[in-house]
Scaffold this motif. Sequence first.
Motif, PDB file in Angstrom:
ATOM      1  N   LEU A 186       0.859  -1.177   0.000  1.00 57.43           N
ATOM      2  CA  LEU A 186       0.000   0.000   0.000  1.00 57.43           C
ATOM      3  C   LEU A 186       0.895   1.226   0.000  1.00 57.43           C
ATOM      4  CD1 LEU A 186      -2.782   1.441   0.349  1.00 57.43           C
ATOM      5  CD2 LEU A 186      -2.398   1.261   2.821  1.00 57.43           C
ATOM      6  N   ILE A 220       1.368   5.486  -0.085  1.00 58.28           N
ATOM      7  CA  ILE A 220       0.682   6.699   0.368  1.00 58.28           C
ATOM      8  C   ILE A 220       1.503   7.921  -0.009  1.00 58.28           C
ATOM      9  CG2 ILE A 220      -0.138   7.968   2.399  1.00 58.28           C
ATOM     10  CD1 ILE A 220      -0.518   5.250   3.792  1.00 58.28           C
ATOM     11  N   VAL A 261      -3.349   7.378  -2.933  1.00 58.83           N
ATOM     12  CA  VAL A 261      -3.015   6.047  -2.442  1.00 58.83           C
ATOM     13  C   VAL A 261      -3.031   5.074  -3.610  1.00 58.83           C
ATOM     14  CG1 VAL A 261      -3.852   6.447  -0.106  1.00 58.83           C
ATOM     15  CG2 VAL A 261      -5.424   5.564  -1.821  1.00 58.83           C
ATOM     16  N   LEU A 306      -2.167   0.700  -4.735  1.00 58.40           N
ATOM     17  CA  LEU A 306      -1.810  -0.678  -4.392  1.00 58.40           C
ATOM     18  C   LEU A 306      -0.948  -1.239  -5.510  1.00 58.40           C
ATOM     19  CD1 LEU A 306      -5.018  -2.404  -2.959  1.00 58.40           C
ATOM     20  CD2 LEU A 306      -2.772  -2.333  -1.863  1.00 58.40           C
ATOM     21  N   THR A 359      -7.922   8.098   4.881  1.00 60.07           N
ATOM     22  CA  THR A 359      -8.362   6.768   5.327  1.00 60.07           C
ATOM     23  C   THR A 359      -9.554   6.270   4.512  1.00 60.07           C
ATOM     24  OG1 THR A 359      -9.688   7.804   7.079  1.00 60.07           O
ATOM     25  CG2 THR A 359      -7.475   7.037   7.669  1.00 60.07           C
ATOM     26  N   TYR A 382     -10.005   6.879   1.309  1.00 54.36           N
ATOM     27  CA  TYR A 382      -9.432   6.399   0.053  1.00 54.36           C
ATOM     28  C   TYR A 382      -8.785   5.032   0.227  1.00 54.36           C
ATOM     29  CZ  TYR A 382     -10.044  10.775  -2.551  1.00 54.36           C
ATOM     30  OH  TYR A 382     -10.573  11.855  -3.225  1.00 54.36           O
ATOM     31  N   ILE A 383      -8.104   4.817   1.336  1.00 52.76           N
ATOM     32  CA  ILE A 383      -7.470   3.514   1.567  1.00 52.76           C
ATOM     33  C   ILE A 383      -8.518   2.415   1.677  1.00 52.76           C
ATOM     34  CG2 ILE A 383      -6.136   2.158   3.239  1.00 52.76           C
ATOM     35  CD1 ILE A 383      -4.588   4.762   3.877  1.00 52.76           C
ATOM     36  N   ASN A 384      -9.586   2.661   2.423  1.00 49.71           N
ATOM     37  CA  ASN A 384     -10.658   1.673   2.551  1.00 49.71           C
ATOM     38  C   ASN A 384     -11.295   1.369   1.203  1.00 49.71           C
ATOM     39  OD1 ASN A 384     -10.654   0.986   5.314  1.00 49.71           O
ATOM     40  ND2 ASN A 384     -11.708   2.885   5.851  1.00 49.71           N
ATOM     41  N   LEU A 417      -8.937  -0.755  -1.029  1.00 47.62           N
ATOM     42  CA  LEU A 417      -8.902  -2.165  -0.653  1.00 47.62           C
ATOM     43  C   LEU A 417     -10.209  -2.869  -1.000  1.00 47.62           C
ATOM     44  CD1 LEU A 417      -7.091  -1.861   2.794  1.00 47.62           C
ATOM     45  CD2 LEU A 417      -6.133  -2.736   0.662  1.00 47.62           C
ATOM     46  N   TYR A 467      -6.713  -5.774   4.707  1.00 45.78           N
ATOM     47  CA  TYR A 467      -5.543  -5.154   5.327  1.00 45.78           C
ATOM     48  C   TYR A 467      -4.469  -6.195   5.649  1.00 45.78           C
ATOM     49  CZ  TYR A 467      -7.748  -0.570   5.871  1.00 45.78           C
ATOM     50  OH  TYR A 467      -8.323   0.656   5.627  1.00 45.78           O
ATOM     51  N   ILE A 510       3.779  -1.163   3.991  1.00 37.49           N
ATOM     52  CA  ILE A 510       3.213   0.152   3.726  1.00 37.49           C
ATOM     53  C   ILE A 510       4.355   1.057   3.283  1.00 37.49           C
ATOM     54  CG2 ILE A 510       1.779   2.026   4.603  1.00 37.49           C
ATOM     55  CD1 ILE A 510       0.477  -0.733   4.893  1.00 37.49           C
ATOM     56  N   THR A 550      -0.487   8.067   9.324  1.00 34.98           N
ATOM     57  CA  THR A 550      -1.384   7.031   8.801  1.00 34.98           C
ATOM     58  C   THR A 550      -0.612   5.748   8.500  1.00 34.98           C
ATOM     59  OG1 THR A 550      -2.845   8.698   7.806  1.00 34.98           O
ATOM     60  CG2 THR A 550      -3.023   6.446   6.967  1.00 34.98           C
TER      61      THR A 550
END
Length: 230
Positions: free
Chosen positions: A5, A7, A16, A18, A41, A43-45, A48, A55, A61, A79
């Motif tokens: 991940l 950032i 963000v 992957l 956060t 955007y990360i959720n 994924l 996670y 990270i 973060t």
Amino acid sequence: MSLILQIETATTSCSVALARVGEVLDFKEINARNIHAEVITIYINELLNNTGISYNDLDAIAVSSGPGSYTGLRIGVSTAKGLCFALDKPLIAIETLEAMADGVINNPGFFADDKTLLCPMIDARRMEVYTALFDASGNRVRETAADIIDENSFADYLLHHKIIFFGDGAEKCKDVLSNNANAMFLDDFANSAIYLTERAAQKFADGNFEDVAYYEPYYLKDFIAGKKTL
């Protein structure tokens, strides 16, 4: 195998991504000021969820480490460190200017000879920028510095090299530097977590990780709080 991940919050971009073994699977980003804490956060959720990755599936990270916006760096690094602590995953730090240079070099339309240099610039207020110089292979030619830009900046390099300036810092320096025939500007460059991919994958393969407990962003300059105007 590495599933990382990535950032990026050191600049106006909140981004963000992957990546698996150096290949980007998906990304989510917005280029706007003062929005990083609100959306990072989320955007990360979403990232994924969109890729069907949990996670716990992550192997590491990676974070853009600066220099850049003091607040943006604090948000991104805190973060990343929080995720590393919670998931017991390693932390990878990539200098922001290096990643920006990789972003230009890895663009399919990019072509440069051995006389071309890349100059990423991050706005540091007034006529000051965070900057460095890289050759067309991404090797560092000039160390990272906080420079106040005037008509004589980079004069020695511009005598013998074409320099490509890019980033939000380059926009404000264009009028000062564009009189030199060897100065070129990328007007549409936007920073992205995608640009961390190559170096993050290599650092993971090398086991080059940060100490999560003690790691701090690369601020380059001490933070000076301004007075609030009424």
